[in-house]
Design an enzyme around this catalytic site. Structure first.
Site, short mmCIF file in Angstrom:
data_model
loop_
_atom_site.label_atom_id
_atom_site.label_comp_id
_atom_site.label_asym_id
_atom_site.label_seq_id
_atom_site.Cartn_x
_atom_site.Cartn_y
_atom_site.Cartn_z
N ASP A 1 45.67 -19.29 56.67
CA ASP A 1 44.94 -18.66 55.58
C ASP A 1 44.86 -19.57 54.37
O ASP A 1 45.65 -20.51 54.23
CB ASP A 1 45.61 -17.34 55.18
CG ASP A 1 45.43 -16.26 56.23
OD1 ASP A 1 44.56 -16.43 57.10
OD2 ASP A 1 46.16 -15.25 56.18
N LYS B 1 40.41 -16.27 54.19
CA LYS B 1 41.14 -15.02 53.96
C LYS B 1 41.79 -14.99 52.58
O LYS B 1 42.99 -14.82 52.43
CB LYS B 1 42.20 -14.79 55.04
CG LYS B 1 41.62 -14.41 56.39
CD LYS B 1 40.89 -13.09 56.32
CE LYS B 1 40.24 -12.71 57.64
NZ LYS B 1 39.38 -11.54 57.52
N MET C 1 47.38 -8.45 45.04
CA MET C 1 45.90 -8.48 45.03
C MET C 1 45.32 -7.62 43.92
O MET C 1 44.33 -6.91 44.11
CB MET C 1 45.35 -8.06 46.41
CG MET C 1 45.70 -9.04 47.51
SD MET C 1 45.22 -8.45 49.16
CE MET C 1 46.68 -7.52 49.62
#
Length: 528
Positions: free
Chosen positions: A38, A60, A169
């Protein structure tokens, strides 16, 4: 890792620095044939794999282009069915917002063997490295870990009642997070910490309260970040080894890797050193600098690989009995020459009547690992000294010189030839410029966080400048105020030609000598 059908390992990479990789994960990386990783995986981890490993970047990362999940699933299945040992490397822990379900379902449906290897989640590591405990007998008897990727999907009324929140996130939705919590009754004075690039040399920490965090972080790129909200954030001031500013907002950069320890008495403490080196080569020099207290950021500026053709080297190996001396001037020359010797079905016994001269301490050490002692090492560890101090008359001698395919030591060849030697140059390996600058190095240069840059060869200088010129429009501004350190005269000459200066040059032209020169530089800098 030799199963006939192959196997897929879904591996947690930890929070960033290779120091936080599990032992099992590191061992698997060293054996991997295919690496699917990733975007948030640290660049250093990619150097753990062997040179012939196929590396596939599937992205990603929130808000950035990435490979569709169905395509990733297909890659894992296809390479596993080819009998390959595949590592699916994910930041943090695979089962904490790692999106493993779809990949495992695809593997099971295709009958592929797989194994999940845990990693340290940034949800746990980031607070620890920032000095923030997630639990406390009084302030935090529980905590919740959540992703704010879709704020509307969360129960903010319930979350607002929890003592401590760890949010992943959430950088792009910080305003929404603050608004939702305050609207549900959370105090505007609740402490909040934002940790960017946790577990790497670029780790930064902001602390404030819900009422002013948006003002304090306005205009900043908050990705990737871990957000901690709760009274435990206030404990950071007391749990750090050094006192941190008690303003509403504090920003602190940590060493690489960040730890909860520090020793300001070490000679390179407080200095950030950017080390240029070859991709995948030993980081012993970095270890020396770190042991001396420096923050070290690695920037690979040299990729080493096979030559465009083995023909010349193979012919030389077939006729080794015709040569008087073998000249080796780098560890790469040693490795590629002897590896090719093995491919040809020969070993060191074929050199019984050939003397070996090496340039440099590391080259000599590399040769000794092959069970051979050099017949001659020049006293000053540089190529010029090889000619000046050669132990016998060169006239009429035939010398084999396995070297880099382009941009090698033309001066050395010219001087040996002038002494009457016949020098046969053969390409043993090739060097080229990497395609990009690691994110950690780019970030540090952009933000003027580097004190000095080290160069151990002319090629690293050339490719460094090539990378800088391709990435930054005004490279002189990027290097303004940054020291330039060289391992020796030849490298210094290239620094002067391309950068315009050299601030530190090693007196002994070895990595130990360069380390000592940096310590002397740091000492003088503190006195000024």
């Amino acid at each position: 890792m030799n199963e006939a059908m192959g196997k897929v390992y879904l591996v947690g990479a930890g929070p960033g620095d290779v120091a936080y990789l599990t032992v099992k994960a590191e061992n698997l990386l060293k054996q991997a044939q295919v690496l699917v990783y990733d975007a948030l995986v640290d660049e250093q981890l990619l150097q753990c794999v062997r040179p012939d490993c196929l590396k596939l970047d599937v992205g990603k990362r929130g808000g950035k282009p990435s490979t569709p999940q169905a395509e990733i699933n297909q890659l894992l299945v296809e390479y596993c069915q080819q009998g390959k040992q595949v590592i699916r490397l994910k930041s943090g822990d695979p089962f904490i917002f790692g999106r493993c379900t779809a990949e495992i379902e695809a593997l099971k449906a295709s009958g592929c063997a797989f194994e999940v290897v845990p990693g340290i989640s940034s949800a746990l590591a980031a607070p620890l490295l920032a000095g923030i405990p997630l639990t406390d007998p009084v302030l935090s008897r529980c905590f919740a870990v959540l992703t704010a990727h879709e704020p509307d999907a969360l129960d903010w009324e319930a979350l607002s009642r929890l003592e401590t929140l760890v949010i992943l996130m959430g950088g792009q939705h910080l305003a929404e997070i603050v608004h939702r919590l305050i609207r549900q009754g959370r105090s505007r004075l609740t402490p909040i910490a934002i940790i960017r690039w946790a577990g790497t040399s670029n780790q930064e920490i902001w602390t404030a309260q819900l009422e002013n965090i948006l003002e304090q972080t306005a205009g900043l790129s908050l990705s990737p970040v871990v957000i901690i909200i709760g009274e435990v954030v206030g404990l950071r001031t007391y749990l750090q080894p050094e006192k941190i500013s008690s303003e509403n907002l504090t920003t602190a950069k940590t060493s690489s890797p960040p730890t909860m320890s520090g020793n300001p008495q070490l000679p390179l403490s407080g200095k950030t050193i950017l080390v240029t080196r070859a991709v995948g080569q030993s980081s012993q020099f970095c270890d020396r600098l770190t042991a001396a207290g420096a923050t070290v950021i690695e920037m690979p500026t040299l990729e080493i690989g096979p030559p465009s053709s083995w023909k010349a080297l193979d012919e030389a190996i077939a006729n080794l009995a015709d040569f008087d001396w073998l000249i080796l001037t780098s560890t790469n020359g040693v490795d590629y020459f002897f590896d090719r010797l093995t491919v040809q079905g020969k070993d060191a016994r074929i050199l019984a009547n050939v003397k070996i001269a090496v340039v440099g301490e590391k080259t000599a050490q590399s040769l000794k690992k092959r069970g051979l002692q050099p017949d001659f090492i020049p006293p000053n560890f540089v190529a010029d000294s090889l000619v000046e101090n050669f132990p016998e008359a060169l006239s009429g001698k035939k010398l084999l010189f396995p070297r880099v395919e382009s941009g090698g030591r033309e001066v050395l060849v010219k001087e040996l030839t002038a002494k009457g030697a016949e020098v046969i140059e053969v390409a043993a390996y090739q060097s080229c410029c990497p395609s990009s600058i690691p994110q950690t190095a780019e970030f540090a240069l952009q933000n003027q966080a580097v004190d000095i840059i080290t160069f151990a060869s002319s090629k690293t200088v050339q490719f460094f400048c090539q990378l800088i010129n391709s990435r930054f429009s005004h490279n002189s501004d990027v290097l303004a105020g940054v020291g330039i350190a060289s391992i020796g005269p030849q490298t210094s000459k290239t620094c002067h030609d391309l950068i315009g200066r050299v601030d530190v040059e090693a007196e002994e032209y070895t990595l130990d000598g360069l380390t000592q020169a940096l310590i002397t530089w740091a000492k003088n800098d503190k006195l000024n």
